[in-house]
Motif scaffolding. Structure first.
Motif, PDB file in Angstrom:
ATOM      1  N   LEU A  75       2.477   3.796  -7.783  1.00  0.00           N
ATOM      2  CA  LEU A  75       2.359   2.547  -8.514  1.00  0.00           C
ATOM      3  C   LEU A  75       2.633   2.842  -9.986  1.00  0.00           C
ATOM      4  CD1 LEU A  75       1.477  -0.459  -8.761  1.00  0.00           C
ATOM      5  CD2 LEU A  75      -0.841   0.411  -9.172  1.00  0.00           C
ATOM      6  N   THR A  76       3.582   2.123 -10.562  1.00  0.00           N
ATOM      7  CA  THR A  76       3.932   2.322 -11.970  1.00  0.00           C
ATOM      8  C   THR A  76       3.863   0.994 -12.699  1.00  0.00           C
ATOM      9  OG1 THR A  76       5.411   4.156 -11.402  1.00  0.00           O
ATOM     10  CG2 THR A  76       5.690   3.152 -13.563  1.00  0.00           C
ATOM     11  N   LEU A  77       3.160   0.992 -13.822  1.00  0.00           N
ATOM     12  CA  LEU A  77       3.126  -0.150 -14.721  1.00  0.00           C
ATOM     13  C   LEU A  77       3.949   0.235 -15.940  1.00  0.00           C
ATOM     14  CD1 LEU A  77      -0.692  -1.002 -14.459  1.00  0.00           C
ATOM     15  CD2 LEU A  77       1.193  -1.707 -12.948  1.00  0.00           C
ATOM     16  N   GLU A  78       5.128  -0.353 -16.046  1.00  0.00           N
ATOM     17  CA  GLU A  78       6.079   0.008 -17.095  1.00  0.00           C
ATOM     18  C   GLU A  78       6.005  -0.974 -18.253  1.00  0.00           C
ATOM     19  OE1 GLU A  78       9.975   0.179 -15.432  1.00  0.00           O
ATOM     20  OE2 GLU A  78       9.565   1.960 -14.224  1.00  0.00           O
ATOM     21  N   ALA A  79       5.447  -0.530 -19.370  1.00  0.00           N
ATOM     22  CA  ALA A  79       5.331  -1.368 -20.574  1.00  0.00           C
ATOM     23  C   ALA A  79       4.817  -2.758 -20.212  1.00  0.00           C
ATOM     24  CB  ALA A  79       6.677  -1.460 -21.288  1.00  0.00           C
TER      25      ALA A  79
ATOM     26  N   VAL B 189       5.839  -4.271 -12.858  1.00  0.00           N
ATOM     27  CA  VAL B 189       4.958  -3.642 -11.869  1.00  0.00           C
ATOM     28  C   VAL B 189       5.875  -3.091 -10.777  1.00  0.00           C
ATOM     29  CG1 VAL B 189       3.088  -3.963 -10.217  1.00  0.00           C
ATOM     30  CG2 VAL B 189       3.105  -5.276 -12.352  1.00  0.00           C
ATOM     31  N   VAL B 190       5.858  -1.775 -10.592  1.00  0.00           N
ATOM     32  CA  VAL B 190       6.771  -1.124  -9.645  1.00  0.00           C
ATOM     33  C   VAL B 190       5.952  -0.383  -8.601  1.00  0.00           C
ATOM     34  CG1 VAL B 190       8.648   0.543  -9.378  1.00  0.00           C
ATOM     35  CG2 VAL B 190       8.506  -0.860 -11.453  1.00  0.00           C
ATOM     36  N   TRP B 191       6.229  -0.688  -7.341  1.00  0.00           N
ATOM     37  CA  TRP B 191       5.552  -0.012  -6.235  1.00  0.00           C
ATOM     38  C   TRP B 191       6.586   0.708  -5.377  1.00  0.00           C
ATOM     39  CZ3 TRP B 191       1.442   2.163  -4.514  1.00  0.00           C
ATOM     40  CH2 TRP B 191       1.277   2.429  -3.149  1.00  0.00           C
ATOM     41  N   GLN B 192       6.453   2.014  -5.268  1.00  0.00           N
ATOM     42  CA  GLN B 192       7.371   2.829  -4.471  1.00  0.00           C
ATOM     43  C   GLN B 192       8.827   2.571  -4.862  1.00  0.00           C
ATOM     44  OE1 GLN B 192       5.384   4.955  -3.537  1.00  0.00           O
ATOM     45  NE2 GLN B 192       5.119   4.889  -1.339  1.00  0.00           N
ATOM     46  N   GLY B 193       9.064   2.456  -6.165  1.00  0.00           N
ATOM     47  CA  GLY B 193      10.418   2.263  -6.668  1.00  0.00           C
ATOM     48  C   GLY B 193      10.930   0.836  -6.622  1.00  0.00           C
ATOM     49  N   ARG B 194      10.123  -0.081  -6.107  1.00  0.00           N
ATOM     50  CA  ARG B 194      10.547  -1.484  -5.988  1.00  0.00           C
ATOM     51  C   ARG B 194       9.842  -2.323  -7.039  1.00  0.00           C
ATOM     52  NH1 ARG B 194       7.996  -5.458  -1.753  1.00  0.00           N
ATOM     53  NH2 ARG B 194       9.010  -7.407  -2.328  1.00  0.00           N
ATOM     54  N   ASP B 195      10.611  -3.090  -7.780  1.00  0.00           N
ATOM     55  CA  ASP B 195      10.065  -3.969  -8.802  1.00  0.00           C
ATOM     56  C   ASP B 195       9.434  -5.185  -8.119  1.00  0.00           C
ATOM     57  OD1 ASP B 195       9.494  -5.665 -10.888  1.00  0.00           O
ATOM     58  OD2 ASP B 195      11.455  -5.509 -11.847  1.00  0.00           O
TER      59      ASP B 195
END
Length: 230
Positions: free
Chosen positions: A2-6, A56-62
């Motif tokens: 899980l990635t929260l990008e800016a 909000v990116v989960w497993q490479g998917r926006d």
């Protein structure tokens, strides 16, 4: 992952920014002062609170603009979100089909989930016929049948006594380990955070910081968290 990008969340005068990643299968507590935005952060990840900017990116998917149902996310709330007119089995079945038109296989999954949370034989009972702990188990069973890879907990066990709360946290840990799920849990209780989550995301002063070791954070909290914990 899980990635929260800016990521930027804006609601009136409220502002919260996040730029962090949480590894797949990790369990992270979301901790910080009251009103800092912990529940709002989970709501944005789940799709209930819009992002003003970032991703909000989960497993490479926006998934920033995806509907909540399309996000492969399960969320547990403090009130368990059980429908009083439905039985325990039906409340669990909602996790599979909102119209409750379950196949034989799906009914079997509901029965198995009831067994997993120690409620075999309780499927026909309505929430009013269950204790607080049993209602919590029904909510966990609904997460089990969904088998979503991302589980968000918004203080679902805050009203329970210490022993029952510990039991529920251990049940969530077992579920997450068996399914390889990533868990984020909002908590105001340091002992809960320590019990379930090796990592912690501090939310304070308008920012959600990258995950760090829970024990280390609580042993030497920054001023904003120290003032809150007392």
């Amino acid at each position: 992952m899980l990635t929260l990008e800016a990521l930027a969340i804006r609601r009136g005068d409220f502002a919260l920014d996040a730029d962090l990643s949480i590894a797949q299968g990790a369990r992270a507590a979301v901790i910080g002062p009251s009103g800092a935005g912990k529940s709002t952060l989970l709501g944005c990840i789940a799709g209930f609170v819009p992002a003003a900017a970032g991703r909000v990116v989960w497993q490479g998917r926006d998934i920033t603009r995806a509907a909540p149902a399309a996000r492969m996310v399960s969320m547990l709330f403090q009130d368990h979100n059980l429908f009083p007119h439905l039985t325990a089995a039906q409340n669990i079945g909602l996790g599979l089909r909102p119209d409750l038109r379950l196949s034989a296989d799906q009914h079997a999954r509901v029965d198995h989930a009831l067994e997993q949370v120690g409620l075999h034989g309780y499927g026909t009972r309505k929430p009013a016929q269950l204790s607080g702990g049993q209602q919590g188990r029904v909510a966990i069973a609904r997460v089990l049948v969904q088998q979503n890879p991302l589980v968000l907990l918004d203080e679902p066990f805050a009203a329970l006594g210490p022993a029952l709360k510990a039991e529920m946290l251990d049940l969530v840990a077992d579920m997450a380990d068996s399914q390889g799920a990533t868990v984020l849990m909002v908590s105001h209780d340091p002992s809960d955070a320590m019990r379930l989550c090796p990592q912690a995301v501090l939310v304070a002063e308008g920012r959600a910081l990258p995950p760090q070791d829970t024990g280390a954070l609580l042993a030497d909290p920054p001023p904003a968290l120290r003032a809150y914990l007392g």
